[in-house]
Motif scaffolding. Structure first.
Motif, PDB file in Angstrom:
ATOM      1  N   PRO C 182       0.822  -1.214   0.000  1.00 60.28           N
ATOM      2  CA  PRO C 182       0.000   0.000   0.000  1.00 60.28           C
ATOM      3  C   PRO C 182       0.861   1.272   0.000  1.00 60.28           C
ATOM      4  CG  PRO C 182      -0.788  -1.526   1.663  1.00 60.28           C
ATOM      5  CD  PRO C 182       0.434  -2.148   1.065  1.00 60.28           C
ATOM      6  N   GLN C 186       0.423   4.438  -2.583  1.00 64.75           N
ATOM      7  CA  GLN C 186       0.288   5.836  -2.136  1.00 64.75           C
ATOM      8  C   GLN C 186       1.333   6.718  -2.801  1.00 64.75           C
ATOM      9  OE1 GLN C 186       0.530   5.649   2.127  1.00 64.75           O
ATOM     10  NE2 GLN C 186      -1.655   6.081   2.368  1.00 64.75           N
ATOM     11  N   GLU C 206      -4.361   0.669  -1.545  1.00 64.38           N
ATOM     12  CA  GLU C 206      -4.090   1.619  -0.462  1.00 64.38           C
ATOM     13  C   GLU C 206      -4.848   1.268   0.826  1.00 64.38           C
ATOM     14  OE1 GLU C 206      -4.361   5.699  -1.744  1.00 64.38           O
ATOM     15  OE2 GLU C 206      -4.168   6.412   0.312  1.00 64.38           O
TER      16      GLU C 206
END
Lengths: 472, 113, 462
Positions: C182, C186, C206
């Motif tokens: 994740p 991002q 995410e």
């Protein structure tokens, strides 16, 4: 009425036969959940497979044995680093896993040569290790590789090694339970009685169905040492391959986990006349009772009373401290099977905790007979519970803590319910007197985790409860 | 002896002891008979035979049960010896009914373990 | 001096580096919203993979099983597929995507996946008229490839099922990072935003880092939607950041929908990140903004403090996913660490010809060995070999005991990293990822210096 069809199960109505709500005055003659039955596809059941029941639960515990998994790589990868069973020789069992890494050509042309090669390599690479379990997996069972013949051939070529084969592909049976069975029966029929133990005490027993989770076996072993009882074989916590070949020489089989290992105790009784004594190793009064029975069997009651007195003096005040503070807390237990009946009454008696819901992944009806006999009315007893059922049950019983595995633990965390690892423990061991204080401590720390209160707070104003109350 | 007294003992045994829930009918029967008979002998202060491993096992289980009964049901020691025997026969019958004859456990009569 | 490429000679594996294909397929599946993959095989094939994800992310993910039992092994698992699909459709009304992920057993049995899907679809259509439910046949026998190929296969199968027609131009950029954390997703979103590029990250994971909320809602799932997948056919271009996990779907979009496809080196390290940003700039015409020059500078500034003081001449062993391992080797070279051992797993024979591997081979100025089809016993044997000396191990948690027993510092990177807290939250890609990894390596070395009393006093004044 007491068999329950949950709202989430309206499309799979057969689930009604698996969920029981005990009502005062009823007993197991009236209702007994169906169990050890086929799983309904697509339900997000919690069950594993037969292969893992054999390898991960029982065989893989041994501290001196190569676990050769005959199949593609996943079955080895997945049954590695998922258990907490240390050993006193540096955790050989947790460090390594072995696979024949089957590829398509071996599926087409057979994998026996590949297996033989992998076995020889493993012994060559680790020359100090002379013992091995070989497991089939789904594809090698389907193509019909003869692993017994391969093992036999290698044992004739390498006289210093001994190999046990376990044919328990993941599709056999309906859960882990089938793998327990296959391994138990295979071992008694093929390996028990092939070696003679050195007898060092006039009192000998096997301790069966304890897998040294976070040191359970090692803790209990301090008791047996103090009592002067020689444990010929631990099946299989911190155990060795050769010890297990000597099980036929014990005077008594003491069984903790009757589900995973009751079979071998039954067979030892049938084939060798060794009595089977079932005990609960979790909980104060249970543990004391177990020690008393073992000592009565050997006629060493005084030693037992002395040990129990010492242990009570040391640990009971600590237990009572927690009991006072855990009184009335509500617990759910979602584990494999036997821990339901091992724990429901012991947490009630020793810690004042009320068990409000229990789900078993692979228990049989025998396990449900035990747990319904011991458990409270108003409690749910679930076979092979699935995810939507868990959510629904939680809204019905509102537990303060759930004893379950880490993945479900992560799920219920979002619901602000703390979990304690009911499989591998948080900070064990949990067996024995000291162990049950550990369990009490972990439970206390879980239910009093300050983060839970913070999680419930909505910083936009008031707690969720307050907002809801205001709205009503 | 009253039905209620049998039921009290039965309820206690149900909650407490694992030997009534062994895997198969014959194991359950063997345990119930062996342990309750040994308990009966103990209540009558008769010598207990401990020659065979199974006798020693029954002795060990019975000893705990007798102690528990005396602690939890003090009236039991006020009963006539014959009454105790009747009581324990009643217990045996109730245990067998629940764990064997009326058990819903489908695995009880498999020929193999 | 020079680079030798070898291959594991043993038939068997001791301590595998990767899980099997179905595991990779499940990882791809959970990256999608309203999706529950259905693994057609024994129950262990999904149960342990779910546990693995839970270990890495400390989260629960929903994956279903057809719960293959013995009767199916004899008579075929048709009914189990059909029942599994219908049960999922009934009990999970929001579900829009189900991948039927095959395993070794069901491929050996030879169940007709496509036929059974069709049958179930008809039944579901009758029961729920108008319901949109995409059921994806995903063939991932465990006896081929590994989790790496399984991930790729599941993404591709899903696209083939859902992306049926060319969407109107969206002006967006498809970014396929492969199997990442994740934190990486991002970071990629952040880069796109800074550049003013509208990008869709496949899969958007995410929310695998998901919160405890006052209302107790559970938002742990992928964010990639059916619409995102369908919209990808109208994108400006596709960018693959992982040759072995993402390229196949980028290729599919190119061949089927004329979406221009681009492959860059996985953006591990400064130069690879530069190349990725420049490629994005080239595709979109958007300039690289000063903010990213700034971020790049911050990373260089941090790494500069570590490279020739602490990292130079340190011999590193690296294992994990191929795109990650190769990228980390390139990163190591940038910060003066010496990648002397690279382990690439599974039976893929293309790794040897990978342009990045060829480049490493041609440019390396120290001894280096690349082991193909490797397991972690290859690592352990070399680490234990007194003739060799390693100063650092870079890899995932399954290699932890090699480092522990040999008493060598190890920085956890890749998948899974269950024995360290929160790593999935941080990027490994990009400038920030390079900086964080460099600092993680340094801190692992520093702690090791302290616990082994090895010139720990160096740090008194650092």
């Amino acid at each position: 009425m007491p068999m329950v069809l949950l709202e989430c199960d309206k499309d799979i109505p057969e689930r009604e036969k698996h969920i029981y709500l005990k009502v005062e005055g009823e007993d197991q003659r009236d209702f007994l959940p169906i169990s050890n039955a086929a799983t309904i596809p697509g339900t997000l059941s919690e069950r594993g497979c037969a292969f893992c029941g054999a390898k991960l639960v029982i065989g893989g515990v041994l501290k001196d044995t190569i676990q050769m998994i005959h199949g593609p790589i996943g079955c080895a990868y997945d049954t590695w680093h998922t258990k907490r069973y240390p050993t006193d020789n540096g955790h050989f069992n947790m460090k390594y896993v072995w696979s024949t890494d089957m590829k398509e050509s071996h599926i087409v042309f057979g994998g026996e040569k590949r297996l033989a090669q992998s076995i020889n390599e493993a012994f060559d690479e680790m020359p100090e290790i002379k013992r091995m379990f070989v497991y089939t997996t789904c594809p090698t069972a389907l193509i019909g590789d003869d692993i017994k013949a391969v093992a036999k051939q290698i044992m004739s070529e390498r006289p210093d090694v001994d190999i046990f084969t376990c044919e328990c592909p993941g599709f056999s049976g309906v859960s882990q339970s089938k793998g327990h069975h296959v391994l138990n029966i295979g071992w008694i029929n093929e390996k028990v009685g092939t070696l003679e133990p050195e007898i060092t005490s006039e009192f000998t027993m096997n301790f069966i169905g304890d897998f040294n989770i976070q040191g359970d076996t090692q803790l209990l072993n301090t008791y047996w040492e103090k009592l002067g009882i020689q444990v010929i074989a631990h099946f299989t916590g911190n155990g060795t391959y050769d010890d297990l070949r000597c099980m036929h020489r014990a005077q008594l089989n003491v069984v903790n986990c009757a589900r995973s290992s009751g079979y071998i105790a039954n067979e030892l009784k049938k084939q060798y006349g060794i009595p089977r004594l079932d005990i609960d190793s979790w909980g104060f009064s249970y543990m004391a009772e177990g020690i008393r029975k073992i000592c009565a069997f050997f006629g060493i009651e005084d030693r037992g009373e002395k040990l129990i007195a010492e242990e009570y003096a040391k640990w009971k005040p600590k237990l009572d401290w927690y009991k006072e503070r855990l009184q009335g807390k509500k617990m759910a237990i979602w584990t494999g099977g036997p821990r339901l009946w091992h724990w429901t009454k012991s947490v009630e008696d020793d810690l004042g905790i009320e068990v409000v819901a229990m789900s078993s992944k692979f228990g049989h009806q025998e396990d449900f007979e035990k747990v319904i006999a011991r458990g409270a009315a108003g409690t749910y007893y679930i076979d092979d519970g699935n995810e939507l059922e868990f959510f629904e049950i939680l809204t019905l019983v509102h537990p303060d803590v759930i004893f379950t595995g880490p993945r479900v633990g992560e799920l219920v965390k979002k619901l602000h319910i703390p979990y304690v690892n009911g499989h591998g423990y948080h900070n064990g061991p949990y067996m024995g007197f000291e162990g049950f204080v550990n369990l009490a401590r972990d439970t206390y720390n879980a239910v009093n985790n300050p983060l839970l209160k913070l999680a419930a707070k909505d910083i936009r104003g008031g707690s969720v409860a307050q907002i809801k109350e205001a709205a009503e | 002896m009253s039905e209620q007294q049998v039921k009290d003992l039965f309820d206690y045994v149900q909650v407490r002891y694992l030997w009534q829930f062994f895997s198969r009918t014959w194991d359950r029967e063997e345990n119930i008979d062996g342990i309750v008979n040994a308990a009966n002998d103990m209540f009558h202060n008769r010598p207990i035979s401990k020659h065979t491993p199974m006798e020693r096992l029954f002795y060990a289980d019975a000893k705990e049960m007798v102690k528990d009964f005396k602690e939890n049901f003090p009236w039991i020691e006020t009963l006539e010896p014959t009454k105790v025997s009747e009581l324990l026969e009643g217990l045996k019958a109730m245990l067998k009914e629940h764990t064997i004859t009326k058990s819903l456990n489908h695995e009880l009569n498999h020929t193999l373990y | 001096m020079g680079c030798e490429i070898t291959t594991r000679e043993r038939a068997g594996v001791i301590n595998p580096m990767y899980d099997c294909q179905p595991a990779g397929a499940q990882y791809a599946g959970i990256g999608m919203k309203d999706c529950i993959p259905l693994v057609h095989g024994g129950q262990g094939c999904s149960m342990f993979v779910r546990l693995l994800f839970a270990q890495h992310f400390k989260e629960n993910f929903d994956v279903a099983s057809t719960s293959l039992h013995e009767d199916s092994a004899v008579f075929g698992g048709h009914k189990r597929i059909q029942e599994g699909l219908v049960n999922l459709a009934r009990r999970y009304p929001d579900v829009r995507i189900i991948q039927v992920i095959t395993t070794c057993s069901t491929e050996v049995i030879g169940d007709d996946i496509e036929g059974n899907i069709k049958y179930a679809q008809d039944a579901i259509a009758k029961e729920f008229p108008g319901r949109e439910l995409y059921i994806v046949p995903c063939h991932t026998p465990s006896f081929k490839s590994s989790q790496v190929g399984g991930y790729s296969e599941c993404v591709l199968s899903t696209w083939k099922t859902i992306a049926k027609e060319k969407a109107a131009p969206t002006g967006k950029l498809n970014i396929f990072p492969g199997w990442v954390n994740p934190g990486d997703v991002q970071l990629l979103k952040h880069y796109a935003k800074e550049m003013g590029v509208e990008a869709t990250i496949f899969m958007d994971t995410e929310d695998f880092d998901s919160p405890m909320l006052p209302d107790k809602s559970i938002n742990t799932h992928g964010r990639t939607t059916v619409e995102d997948i369908q919209g990808s056919t109208g994108a400006l271009a596709s960018l693959s950041l992982a040759r072995y996990e993402a390229a196949s779907t980028v290729d599919f979009l190119k061949k089927t929908f004329d979406v221009p496809g681009h492959q860059v080196a996985a953006p591990y390290g400064i130069a690879n990140t530069d190349a990725m940003l420049q490629k994005i700039s080239e595709i979109t015409g958007k300039p690289i903004p000063a903010s990213l020059v700034h971020e790049r500078g911050v990373a260089l500034d941090a790494l500069q403090d570590l490279a020739h003081m602490f990292f130079a001449n340190k011999k590193v062993a690296i294992f994990g996913h191929p795109d990650l391992v190769i990228g980390l080797a390139e990163f190591c070279a940038e910060v003066e660490l010496e990648p002397t051992l690279l382990l690439l797993g599974d039976d893929n024979t293309r790794y040897k010809k990978d342009p990045r591997v060829v480049a490493l081979k041609n440019t390396v100025n120290h001894d280096m060995e690349i082991v193909c089809n490797a397991d972690l016993w290859e690592l352990e044997k070399r680490v234990k070999d007194p003739a060799k000396k390693f100063d650092l191990i870079l890899g995932h948690s399954k290699g932890r005991y090699v480092a522990i027993d040999a008493n060598i510092p190890m920085a956890r990177v890749g998948f899974p990293t269950f024995d360290r807290a929160g790593l999935y939250r941080h990027p490994t890609m990009g400038y920030r990822g390079a900086m964080l990894l460099g600092e993680q390596i340094a801190n692992a070395m520093f702690t090791h210096m302290e616990y082994t009393r090895d010139r720990e006093w160096l740090l008194n004044t650092w």
